[in-house]
Design an enzyme around this catalytic site. Structure first.
Site, short mmCIF file in Angstrom:
data_model
loop_
_atom_site.label_atom_id
_atom_site.label_comp_id
_atom_site.label_asym_id
_atom_site.label_seq_id
_atom_site.Cartn_x
_atom_site.Cartn_y
_atom_site.Cartn_z
N LYS A 1 -0.07 2.77 -8.46
CA LYS A 1 0.89 3.03 -9.54
C LYS A 1 1.46 1.69 -10.00
O LYS A 1 2.67 1.49 -10.16
CB LYS A 1 2.01 3.96 -9.04
CG LYS A 1 2.92 4.51 -10.15
CD LYS A 1 2.24 5.50 -11.06
CE LYS A 1 3.23 6.09 -12.05
NZ LYS A 1 2.57 6.97 -13.05
N ASP A 22 -2.20 10.13 1.51
CA ASP A 22 -1.84 11.41 2.12
C ASP A 22 -1.94 12.54 1.10
O ASP A 22 -2.52 13.60 1.36
CB ASP A 22 -0.42 11.31 2.68
CG ASP A 22 -0.08 12.44 3.64
OD1 ASP A 22 -1.00 13.21 4.00
OD2 ASP A 22 1.09 12.54 4.04
N ASP A 34 -1.52 9.35 -10.68
CA ASP A 34 -1.39 10.64 -11.35
C ASP A 34 -2.64 10.95 -12.17
O ASP A 34 -3.14 12.09 -12.17
CB ASP A 34 -0.13 10.71 -12.22
CG ASP A 34 0.14 9.44 -13.01
OD1 ASP A 34 -0.25 8.36 -12.55
OD2 ASP A 34 0.74 9.53 -14.09
N TYR A 90 5.91 5.23 4.42
CA TYR A 90 5.77 5.82 5.74
C TYR A 90 6.18 4.87 6.86
O TYR A 90 6.17 5.25 8.03
CB TYR A 90 4.33 6.28 5.97
CG TYR A 90 4.00 7.60 5.33
CD1 TYR A 90 4.52 7.95 4.09
CD2 TYR A 90 3.14 8.51 5.93
CE1 TYR A 90 4.20 9.16 3.49
CE2 TYR A 90 2.81 9.72 5.34
CZ TYR A 90 3.35 10.03 4.12
OH TYR A 90 3.03 11.22 3.53
#
Length: 332
Positions: free
Chosen positions: A171, A228, A204, A124
């Site tokens: 991740k 987000d 995930d 972002y």
């Protein structure tokens, strides 16, 4: 002495939810001196920007703002006003509570989560460009400073609010440098708070576990993009974006806003749910040191929803935006 607060109605259905929240705040009896400012696409023709300098000056002077949603064009036009405000005021912590309310039909009835999202870095940051005509590149920027302050904020929040557990979402199995740095820092900071349980989860897997066993989680600390996405997932667990407030916190300022969009398709129809904006105003009052009024608003909202008599369309009722606000004010 009255608190000075910048009020930004936004566009689309934003002015409707902000007006409702403003009335609820005023009903608490807390003295607020509102400095109303306009921002959004409608300002471009007049000022050449959706975020005029005088809006920024007002927030800088007052230090606190209550803001409605502002439409962000998809794939074209100006970049997000929200992102611009977060970068301008270094509002590094985006705090998004997600809580079930009795009376709202959901698949769960026991969720009380808080997502603490890093708000200024990651993808972002907007560092992107075209590579020739047929490829585009976006740079994922993660700094140790950014990781340290958001992780520390999450643990300090947990201590202050009586929370028991912090989970870092990442991740790092794939992005070993960027997300690896975030996870390493989270583990380092966790050692300073032995009274708070610490876990981590790959993003995930985190999404799957939140759907299967949301009761196992408390405070989630996330890099910008994951925060987000995960916060919207959690909003879905508790009944939708219309129920989820947020706070954007920095060292020298704070902006409070619902996390939902501007819903231009229903603007002016007086049927948008103002709960998220009203609860954002409650977070604002708590930030201003008005804890009693903040708690009173949350209780009033909870009571109105639990009774089920005055609910907006998204909650299964027929009440207008203003009628819902009236019911909350009556409880106050």
């Amino acid at each position: 002495m009255a608190h000075k607060v910048t009020l930004i109605p936004g566009d689309g259905s934003g002015p409707e939810v902000v007006a409702a929240a403003k009335r609820v705040v005023e009903a608490t009896g807390v003295a607020i001196e509102w400095d109303e400012m306009e921002a959004g696409a409608a300002m471009i023709e007049k000022y050449g920007t959706p975020l005029p300098d005088h809006v920024i000056d007002s927030i800088r002077k007052n230090g606190v703002a209550l803001k409605g949603p502002i439409t962000t064009p998809v794939g074209k036009g100006f970049r997000s006003v929200n992102v611009a405000l977060r970068k301008t005021f270094d509002l590094y912590a985006n705090v998004r509570p997600a809580k079930t309310y009795p009376g709202v039909i959901t698949r769960y009835d026991h969720i009380d989560l808080v997502i603490v999202r890093e708000n200024t870095e990651d993808l972002y940051a907007g560092i992107e460009h075209m590579v020739g005509e047929d490829a585009a590149e976006s740079i994922k920027l993660i700094t140790r400073k950014g990781c340290e302050r958001i992780c520390r904020y999450a643990f300090e929040y947990a201590v202050r609010e009586g929370r028991k557990k912090v989970t870092a979402v990442h991740k790092a199995n794939i992005m070993k440098c960027t997300d690896g740095l975030f996870l390493d820092v989270a583990r380092e900071i966790a050692k300073e708070y032995p009274q708070i349980e610490f876990t981590d989860s790959i993003v995930d897997a985190m999404c799957m576990r939140l759907v299967m066993h949301p009761e196992e989680y408390d405070v989630l600390v996330c890099p910008n993009l994951y925060g987000d996405i995960v916060s919207d997932l959690c909003a879905g667990l508790v009944g939708g974006l219309g129920l989820t407030p947020s706070a954007n916190i920095g060292k020298d300022g704070a902006i409070f806003e619902p996390i939902h969009g501007s819903a231009p398709d229903i603007a002016g129809q007086h049927k948008i749910n103002p709960t998220a904006c009203i609860l954002s105003a409650s977070l604002m009052l708590a930030h201003l040191g008005e804890a009693k009024a903040a708690a009173a608003i949350e209780k009033a909202v909870t009571d109105v929803i639990s009774e089920g008599k005055t609910l907006t369309q998204d909650m299964g009722g027929t009440a207008s935006t203003e009628e819902f606000a009236d019911a909350v004010i009556a409880k106050l």
